[in-house]
Design a protein around this motif. Sequence first.
Motif, PDB file in Angstrom:
ATOM      1  N   ARG A 248       6.334  20.199  22.299  1.00 14.18           N
ATOM      2  CA  ARG A 248       5.903  19.257  23.331  1.00 14.18           C
ATOM      3  C   ARG A 248       6.012  19.856  24.724  1.00 14.18           C
ATOM      4  NH1 ARG A 248       9.809  14.387  24.027  1.00 14.18           N
ATOM      5  NH2 ARG A 248      11.029  16.156  24.834  1.00 14.18           N
ATOM      6  N   GLU A 277       1.972   7.689  24.957  1.00 14.15           N
ATOM      7  CA  GLU A 277       3.127   8.008  25.792  1.00 14.15           C
ATOM      8  C   GLU A 277       4.425   7.728  25.030  1.00 14.15           C
ATOM      9  OE1 GLU A 277       5.170   6.782  30.070  1.00 14.15           O
ATOM     10  OE2 GLU A 277       3.021   6.470  29.753  1.00 14.15           O
ATOM     11  N   GLN A 278       4.453   6.628  24.299  1.00 18.66           N
ATOM     12  CA  GLN A 278       5.624   6.322  23.474  1.00 18.66           C
ATOM     13  C   GLN A 278       5.819   7.394  22.402  1.00 18.66           C
ATOM     14  OE1 GLN A 278       5.258   2.355  21.899  1.00 18.66           O
ATOM     15  NE2 GLN A 278       4.951   1.426  23.921  1.00 18.66           N
ATOM     16  N   SER A 281       7.382  10.386  23.805  1.00 16.23           N
ATOM     17  CA  SER A 281       8.763  10.144  24.253  1.00 16.23           C
ATOM     18  C   SER A 281       9.768  10.237  23.118  1.00 16.23           C
ATOM     19  CB  SER A 281       8.865   8.756  24.907  1.00 16.23           C
ATOM     20  OG  SER A 281       8.024   8.678  26.038  1.00 16.23           O
ATOM     21  N   ASP A 288      14.594   9.232  21.500  1.00 17.56           N
ATOM     22  CA  ASP A 288      13.828   8.792  22.663  1.00 17.56           C
ATOM     23  C   ASP A 288      14.171   9.618  23.893  1.00 17.56           C
ATOM     24  OD1 ASP A 288      12.297   6.753  21.540  1.00 17.56           O
ATOM     25  OD2 ASP A 288      13.982   5.359  21.611  1.00 17.56           O
ATOM     26  N   ASP A 289      13.150  10.055  24.605  1.00 15.75           N
ATOM     27  CA  ASP A 289      13.321  10.736  25.889  1.00 15.75           C
ATOM     28  C   ASP A 289      12.133  10.323  26.752  1.00 15.75           C
ATOM     29  OD1 ASP A 289      13.607  12.394  28.066  1.00 15.75           O
ATOM     30  OD2 ASP A 289      14.323  14.099  26.874  1.00 15.75           O
ATOM     31  N   LEU A 290      12.268   9.157  27.398  1.00 16.65           N
ATOM     32  CA  LEU A 290      11.145   8.576  28.137  1.00 16.65           C
ATOM     33  C   LEU A 290      10.672   9.495  29.253  1.00 16.65           C
ATOM     34  CD1 LEU A 290      12.349   4.850  28.340  1.00 16.65           C
ATOM     35  CD2 LEU A 290      10.749   5.886  26.718  1.00 16.65           C
ATOM     36  N   HIS A 291      11.598  10.193  29.863  1.00 11.84           N
ATOM     37  CA  HIS A 291      11.225  11.067  30.976  1.00 11.84           C
ATOM     38  C   HIS A 291      10.283  12.176  30.515  1.00 11.84           C
ATOM     39  CE1 HIS A 291      11.494  13.471  34.606  1.00 11.84           C
ATOM     40  NE2 HIS A 291      11.876  14.516  33.864  1.00 11.84           N
ATOM     41  N   LYS A 292      10.590  12.797  29.366  1.00 13.26           N
ATOM     42  CA  LYS A 292       9.747  13.894  28.872  1.00 13.26           C
ATOM     43  C   LYS A 292       8.365  13.382  28.464  1.00 13.26           C
ATOM     44  CE  LYS A 292      12.655  17.326  29.255  1.00 13.26           C
ATOM     45  NZ  LYS A 292      13.292  17.949  28.102  1.00 13.26           N
ATOM     46  N   GLY A 293       8.333  12.202  27.848  1.00  7.53           N
ATOM     47  CA  GLY A 293       7.045  11.632  27.479  1.00  7.53           C
ATOM     48  C   GLY A 293       6.203  11.303  28.700  1.00  7.53           C
ATOM     49  N   GLN A 294       6.838  10.752  29.710  1.00 12.70           N
ATOM     50  CA  GLN A 294       6.134  10.400  30.941  1.00 12.70           C
ATOM     51  C   GLN A 294       5.640  11.653  31.660  1.00 12.70           C
ATOM     52  OE1 GLN A 294       8.474   8.365  34.094  1.00 12.70           O
ATOM     53  NE2 GLN A 294       7.039   6.661  33.783  1.00 12.70           N
TER      54      GLN A 294
END
Length: 317
Positions: A248, A277-278, A281, A288-294
């Motif tokens: 990723r 996006e989910q 992430s 879960d890593d919302l920052h990396k997905g965003q």
Amino acid sequence: MESLGDLLKAMPGGRNVREQADRLMAELLEDPLVGRLRGKYPELDDATIRLNLNRVYQCAKEYRNCSNCPGLDQCPNDFEGHYTELTVETLGELVQLNDRKVPCKKLTARQSETRIRSRIRSFYIDERALSQGYSADEIVKKDLERVKAVGQIVNYIDRTKEKGLQAEGLYLTGSFGTGKTFLMCYMLHELAKTGHTGAIVYMPEFVEDMKALMFEQGKLKETMDILKDTDLLVFDDIGAENLNPWVRDHVLGSILNYRMNRKPTFYTSNYGLDEIEQHFSFTNKDGDDLHKGQRLMDRIRPYVQPVHVTGQNKRGR
């Protein structure tokens, strides 16, 4: 194809070659092709035709073959996909008949198609999706429900042909089997005609291969450089892959980071932009890593025009 000599030997009374040649000469003078040739070159007299009987016979024979063409693969002419063209040149009082081999329209079309396909690289995509012919009308008629999506893609193609590579690509979303991959192959094929290079990557298999190449830096760099530099890049079925953080962030992220503001990237997916996006992430390793997905979506969302492809599932039909 039989030679003139073989033909003369096969004619009745073959021992009198001069007589047979006279008969063949008379037939050729009645041939419509020879009539058109003499209409174009009035200086072409009987003596010059007789002197070049073999060339004239060859030209007439190949013209008849081409008029009843059985297809390029069954071409009966001496030089496959070519026919003999005659021209006349006058040097002082000397009339000279020249011949040359000319590629036919079918061969020219095949060579053009080969050049077009050579501009498109495919990674894990069925080659039939790129090798078959395409027609915008046929694409619409196959499923009238996707007319709007086809219109958006055709408009994108026309805009690129007129103004060059666009800053944004397309994000095709829709149910299984609605033809998203097919439409992207159509776009690549059309834009390859104008000289653009392209690549299409089937994401599930691509990601697994990238994991295997983690410690083969030479092959990894070669693949990534191709995807960075190609004019048009399609990530097919994005969201179906089993991501890990390295692919990723260091593979997909690096490719997209290089291409944004340089060259357009395209996507097909069963998921919308919010859903993808989910997907980005979450990885099996880190959860879960919302920052990396965003962060990855910041390299996708601003650079695509969403296209929703509706219609029936065409797989297996």
